[in-house]
Design an enzyme around this catalytic site. Structure first.
Site, PDB file in Angstrom:
ATOM      1  N   GLU A   1       0.954  -1.060   0.034  1.00 12.38           N
ATOM      2  CA  GLU A   1       0.190  -0.091  -0.032  1.00 12.38           C
ATOM      3  C   GLU A   1       0.922   1.282   0.144  1.00 12.38           C
ATOM      4  OE1 GLU A   1      -3.035  -0.510   3.012  1.00 12.38           O
ATOM      5  OE2 GLU A   1      -4.129  -2.085   2.127  1.00 12.38           O
TER       6      GLU A   1
ATOM      7  N   GLU B   1      -5.109  -8.379   0.100  1.00  9.51           N
ATOM      8  CA  GLU B   1      -5.896  -8.143   1.475  1.00  9.51           C
ATOM      9  C   GLU B   1      -7.127  -7.947   0.964  1.00  9.51           C
ATOM     10  OE1 GLU B   1      -4.451  -5.073   3.851  1.00  9.51           O
ATOM     11  OE2 GLU B   1      -2.353  -5.389   3.641  1.00  9.51           O
TER      12      GLU B   1
END
Length: 528
Positions: A161, A306
């Protein structure tokens, strides 16, 4: 009864392959937690019950793994003993690492302690040459220790991320440069090793707003009720693919994190608590599949590394039955789109924000800190029980067959029509979670399966608020803030006690039975 659910087919009906993409990868917090005995016990149970094949976690290079330090004159010192202990356990168990290269070791970090309770160093390395050498050194070490064929079966993902400030104190361009250096280092060791990215967070409205900041797209959706009418896109994905084409870089797989709720924070800590429609995940995955198919990397695998009902580690819906039903519905509505959709995470042994302040604190895990299974654990266990051939599926069910034995297995999910959204997040209290669970009306389930042998036995297992619901058992005890060992043992027994019965096919070789499913229930029907 209005809105009946009907499961009807012949045992020998034509079928298509059914890859269990939901059990390919599962997530965990950070590498060092994997050295704990409770973490290892819970992963063992999750692997055996749910079939998880790979595991992904942060913090491989963090200080507490002691992978990389430097002498006073700046010479690298490598130490892979803690990583070896963890990877040895995983491979002995039968779970392979889905390697996330990150975050920076302290000795290479431009800034330190940027995110999480444990102080991840979420900044680009100050010396990309030393970073590249670290990637090459540890990759060669794994090949020496585990063999080339084994390591070729792993995946190597660059960072986590990087579009979020804190996770990456740098620019998009700096991440792309980091990807280039890392991918080349991996491929220089062995060209058949698999590398990918960009591992970005969430989808945003229209990809042209997914650049250096998400502020613009955040302002677009703030206060809107029609967010599902917007064109949601994976952050940085198109720009990442364009960069890799321009630089002639390998992309063996792409990764991103398609959470349906809780808009990710920007670099100013601002965010909107949004909940998209219940079809957000199937829509996002189909869009991503189309985007990759049209790209210069049409054969790249798609791994969503995720995902769950919410991206918050303190969302009380994680502990509840509606989250399990949402997960089941989303997975079964997303078949044939991606190679994996990794549940985040398998355990509440998870310390990004520190330890949870009570037994049921809304943690990501499908298993609580003391090892009690939540409803989502049962959902993945039931999904794992499905066969590898798809016979038939509908809005609320799937019917499968096991190729080796011919046994039938069906899974039914009652996601109430009264809830058009993904499970609404319950951040500050359990109030929203309780309101969500109260929605819906019972529905009749009618099953008719033909072409069986006379008297063929089937096991019917139901997960609902009264059976297999750990937090319900906790509430029944008065929601003790600090349960005794005896209370924990009682909750655990109740959490594992689903409603199970046996039904038989008739002498005509047809299984017929009806039952009523409460809202949010799951029903697994297995031929014995």
């Amino acid at each position: 009864m209005p809105g009946d659910i009907s499961v009807s087919a012949l045992a020998h009906a034509p079928s298509t392959p059914l890859p269990h993409y939901w059990s390919r990868v599962v997530g965990a917090g950070r590498a060092n937690e994997g050295l704990r005995a409770d973490w290892q016990r819970q992963l063992t149970e999750a692997h055996e019950a749910c079939g998880f094949e790979y595991i992904r976690f942060h913090g491989l290079f963090h200080d507490d793994m002691f992978v990389y330090t430097e002498t006073e004159d700046g010479e690298p010192v490598y130490n892979f003993q803690y990583v070896d202990a963890l990877f040895d356990f995983l491979l002995d168990l039968g779970v392979r690492p889905f390697v996330e290269f990150g975050f920076s070791p302290r000795a290479l970090a431009r800034e330190t302690n940027t995110v999480f309770w444990w102080g991840a160093h979420g900044s680009p390395p100050t010396d990309l040459g030393k970073w590249s050498a670290l990637i090459a050194r540890i990759t060669r070490h794994w090949i020496t220790r585990y063999g080339l064929d084994e390591v070729r079966s792993w995946y190597f993902e660059v960072w986590n991320e990087a579009n979020l400030w804190g996770f990456f104190h740098g620019t998009r361009s700096e991440y792309f440069e980091l990807y280039e250096v890392t991918a080349r280092a991996v491929k220089d060791v062995d060209a058949q090793l698999r590398v990918g990215g960009p591992a970005t967070s969430n989808f945003v409205p229209d990809e042209r707003f997914g650049g250096e900041s998400e502020d613009v797209s955040r302002r677009i959706v703030a206060g809107r009720d029609d967010i599902d009418d917007l064109d949601w896109r994976p952050v940085w994905m198109q720009a990442f693919l364009d960069f890799c084409v321009e630089r002639e870089l390998p992309v063996d797989f792409v990764s991103t994190h398609p959470y349906p709720t809780d808009w990710a924070l920007d670099e100013h800590g601002q965010g909107e608590k949004l909940t998209r429609g219940k079809d957000a995940t199937p829509v996002d995955l189909a869009l991503l599949r189309e985007l990759i198919a049209k790209s210069a990397y049409p054969d790249a695998e798609i791994h969503l590394t995720e995902w769950s009902s919410s991206s918050s580690p303190r969302d009380h819906t994680h502990d509840t039955l509606p989250a399990a039903t949402y997960v089941t519905r989303s997975l079964l509505h997303s078949l044939d789109t991606v190679h994996s959709l990794s549940y985040w995470t398998f355990t509440d042994v998870f310390e990004e924000g520190g330890v949870g302040d009570e037994l049921f604190h809304g943690g990501f895990g499908m298993i609580t800190l003391p090892g009690i299974p939540k409803p989502t654990f049962h959902a993945y266990r039931m999904l794992h029980a499905l066969g590898d051939e798809l016979i038939e599926r509908g809005e609320d069910h799937i019917l499968t067959r096991h190729a080796a034995s011919g046994r039938l297995t069906a899974l039914v999910h009652h996601y109430p029509r009264e809830e058009p959204k993904s499970v609404p997040a319950s951040f500050d209290s359990r109030e929203v979670a309780g309101t969500t669970q109260a929605k819906g009306t019972p529905r009749r389930l009618a099953v008719e399966l033909g072409g069986l042998s006379a008297g063929a036995p089937f096991r019917v297992e139901v997960l609902d608020t009264e059976h297999g619901n750990a937090i319900g058992a906790w509430h029944a005890l008065g929601s003790p803030a600090a349960p005794t060992r005896e209370q924990l043992a009682h909750i655990d027994r109740q959490a594992r006690a689903t409603d199970v019965r046996t039904v038989l096919a008739g002498q005509d070789g047809v299984l017929r039975f009806d039952t009523v499913l409460a809202p949010w229930s799951l029903a697994l029907i297995e031929q014995l």
